[in-house]
Design a protein around this motif. Sequence first.
Motif, mmCIF file in Angstrom:
data_model
loop_
_atom_site.group_PDB
_atom_site.id
_atom_site.type_symbol
_atom_site.label_atom_id
_atom_site.label_comp_id
_atom_site.label_asym_id
_atom_site.label_seq_id
_atom_site.Cartn_x
_atom_site.Cartn_y
_atom_site.Cartn_z
ATOM 1 N N UNK A 423 0.797 -1.232 0.000
ATOM 2 C CA UNK A 423 0.000 0.000 0.000
ATOM 3 C C UNK A 423 0.823 1.274 0.000
ATOM 4 N N UNK A 424 2.127 1.140 -0.030
ATOM 5 C CA UNK A 424 2.974 2.340 0.026
ATOM 6 C C UNK A 424 2.962 3.071 -1.318
ATOM 7 N N UNK A 425 2.762 4.389 -1.238
ATOM 8 C CA UNK A 425 2.812 5.212 -2.440
ATOM 9 C C UNK A 425 4.288 5.494 -2.738
ATOM 10 N N UNK A 426 4.734 5.087 -3.914
ATOM 11 C CA UNK A 426 6.159 5.211 -4.231
ATOM 12 C C UNK A 426 6.358 5.933 -5.560
ATOM 13 N N UNK A 427 7.590 6.359 -5.780
ATOM 14 C CA UNK A 427 7.948 7.035 -7.026
ATOM 15 C C UNK A 427 9.158 6.331 -7.628
ATOM 16 N N UNK A 428 9.070 6.065 -8.936
ATOM 17 C CA UNK A 428 10.212 5.486 -9.646
ATOM 18 C C UNK A 428 10.067 4.005 -9.901
ATOM 19 N N UNK A 429 10.492 3.624 -11.115
ATOM 20 C CA UNK A 429 10.362 2.229 -11.526
ATOM 21 C C UNK A 429 11.354 1.971 -12.662
ATOM 22 N N UNK A 430 11.890 0.774 -12.728
ATOM 23 C CA UNK A 430 12.800 0.437 -13.823
ATOM 24 C C UNK A 430 11.992 0.332 -15.116
ATOM 25 N N UNK A 431 12.345 1.136 -16.106
ATOM 26 C CA UNK A 431 11.601 1.100 -17.361
ATOM 27 C C UNK A 431 12.223 0.108 -18.338
ATOM 28 N N UNK A 432 13.558 0.076 -18.343
ATOM 29 C CA UNK A 432 14.249 -0.878 -19.227
ATOM 30 C C UNK A 432 15.540 -1.311 -18.554
ATOM 31 N N UNK A 433 15.995 -2.503 -18.929
ATOM 32 C CA UNK A 433 17.213 -3.034 -18.314
ATOM 33 C C UNK A 433 17.996 -3.831 -19.344
ATOM 34 N N UNK A 434 19.273 -3.525 -19.424
ATOM 35 C CA UNK A 434 20.166 -4.311 -20.279
ATOM 36 C C UNK A 434 21.112 -5.112 -19.393
ATOM 37 N N UNK A 435 21.268 -6.384 -19.696
ATOM 38 C CA UNK A 435 22.229 -7.218 -18.979
ATOM 39 C C UNK A 435 23.217 -7.739 -20.020
ATOM 40 N N UNK A 436 24.465 -7.304 -19.926
ATOM 41 C CA UNK A 436 25.490 -7.593 -20.945
ATOM 42 C C UNK A 436 24.938 -7.331 -22.357
ATOM 43 N N UNK A 437 24.372 -6.172 -22.523
ATOM 44 C CA UNK A 437 23.948 -5.726 -23.856
ATOM 45 C C UNK A 437 22.596 -6.230 -24.296
ATOM 46 N N UNK A 438 22.065 -7.217 -23.630
ATOM 47 C CA UNK A 438 20.778 -7.801 -24.024
ATOM 48 C C UNK A 438 19.651 -7.117 -23.225
ATOM 49 N N UNK A 439 18.593 -6.719 -23.926
ATOM 50 C CA UNK A 439 17.474 -6.095 -23.224
ATOM 51 C C UNK A 439 16.655 -7.185 -22.527
ATOM 52 N N UNK A 440 16.579 -7.117 -21.217
ATOM 53 C CA UNK A 440 15.790 -8.110 -20.479
ATOM 54 C C UNK A 440 14.473 -7.524 -19.970
ATOM 55 N N UNK A 441 14.390 -6.194 -19.939
ATOM 56 C CA UNK A 441 13.157 -5.525 -19.532
ATOM 57 C C UNK A 441 12.933 -4.355 -20.488
ATOM 58 N N UNK A 442 11.732 -4.250 -21.045
ATOM 59 C CA UNK A 442 11.437 -3.161 -21.986
ATOM 60 C C UNK A 442 10.050 -2.618 -21.665
ATOM 61 N N UNK A 443 9.910 -1.294 -21.599
ATOM 62 C CA UNK A 443 8.626 -0.678 -21.253
ATOM 63 C C UNK A 443 8.007 -1.298 -19.996
ATOM 64 N N UNK A 444 8.823 -1.432 -18.988
ATOM 65 C CA UNK A 444 8.409 -1.921 -17.659
ATOM 66 C C UNK A 444 8.059 -3.414 -17.649
#
Length: 462
Positions: A423-444
């Motif tokens: 229930x905590x109101x928070x700010x900020x989130x990982x939108x994209x993540x690259x691990x050794x050049x490979x995109x593992x997270x895209x658009x959240x």
Amino acid sequence: MNTKKTLIHDGLVVTKDFIGKYDIVVRGEKIEALGTCGSFSKETFDEKINADGLTVMPGLVEPHVHFDAPFMGGTTDHDLLTGTKACAYGGITSVISFSNQSKGASLIQNVKDWDEKNRGRAYVDWSMHSLIYDAGESTLNEIPDLVKMGVPTYKCFTTYRHSGRLMDDDSLLKVLEKTAQSDGMLMIHCEHDATCEYLTCKAIAEGHKDWIYHAKTRPATAENMAIQRVVDLMKIAEAPVYIVHASTEDSVRIIADAKADGLPIHAETCTHYMMLTDEKLSGEDGYLWICSPPLRKNHDLNQLWIAAEKGPLEVVSSDDAGLPSRMRKDLSEGRFDKVPNGMPGVEPRLTLLYTEGVLKKRIDLQRLVALTSTNPAKLFGLKDKGTLQPGSDADICLFDSKIEWIMTASTLHMNTDFCPFEGKKVTGKTKALLCRGETVLRDYELCGSPGHGKRLFRRLEH
Ligand SMILES: [Zn+2]
């Protein structure tokens, strides 16, 4: 070989050493170059990622989680597959868990077994620490080889006598001595066992079963005593030591004094000790917040923030170790001392530290990167991680520092039914993540595959 060329442009780049708007060139698995915005001609890239409005930081390094770990009758929620998935959502590109050998078993065989068992099961890079429950000759003799195998860190406990984990002083000295000869680093869980046991037996004998007694029977003094004892033992057998989950006001003073004395001591705290207090244990569902050391008081929490900003704390980890809520309740039989300890937390770490730390001006962005990425990478021997310098691994977190959301078990992606920060109101989130050049997270959203993460070979630099 992957030679794909990617440009990450117009983001606010933050490392431990600098902050500013830069473009980053990724070639294959590595960062190739960094330049002022617009300095690379866009046509030459296979992919372009617009990071305008985003904070671009090194992928996080999480050095303290318990994946697939048996404890007090249960097994933790996350294994390497589900755990590294949660890592990706939390901006983490390297995670170090524990291989959980049983007492007397070979440390080396166990590392090999874990490696075998987990092949192809990680979304991001991973490594292991060992656990050492006894200082018998065969265990001690394995330590130098373990270090050579890329597992230079291992953990001992000064508590949990009943489950066979307690290391007495004599054993700790032996392990310290071996550590000094082996280029390793000893991680220690510090709580004075006799104090905790005495207070627990007394509370139970007096009919106290409520959850809050977990905090009352594992007091700050027990942790402080145990840390001070480790410091004193280090004066006899000096070797690098990493104090896990320091949680009290006095613990950071003891550690700072030991550092000032020149001892090779390092320390972390965990997210939950900086966010929550033992008030959580007072409610009917207080068992859900039982962990060891227990959640502390407000004055401890405030001091941890100061120690995270100025030292001696160098790392904030999650100590992720959740278990299904129903299982925890059932195993407890209504008693505080029977609840399996531990909470999930690998995913929310970055968002919480940003919300409570950066936005409240307790730490700045660069310190956030140091505590969650650069320092753990350096301390745990991951030389290609934790920075965005040319030549380092292209582990890159693109963090949306504007998005506001409500943190709950269902808005997170951990394999758990419980969120300690529900229930905590928070700010900020990982939108994209690259691990050794490979995109593992895209658009959240996760887009990686569990075969991408590789086991990391670690070597410490002292
Ligand atoms: Zn732990």
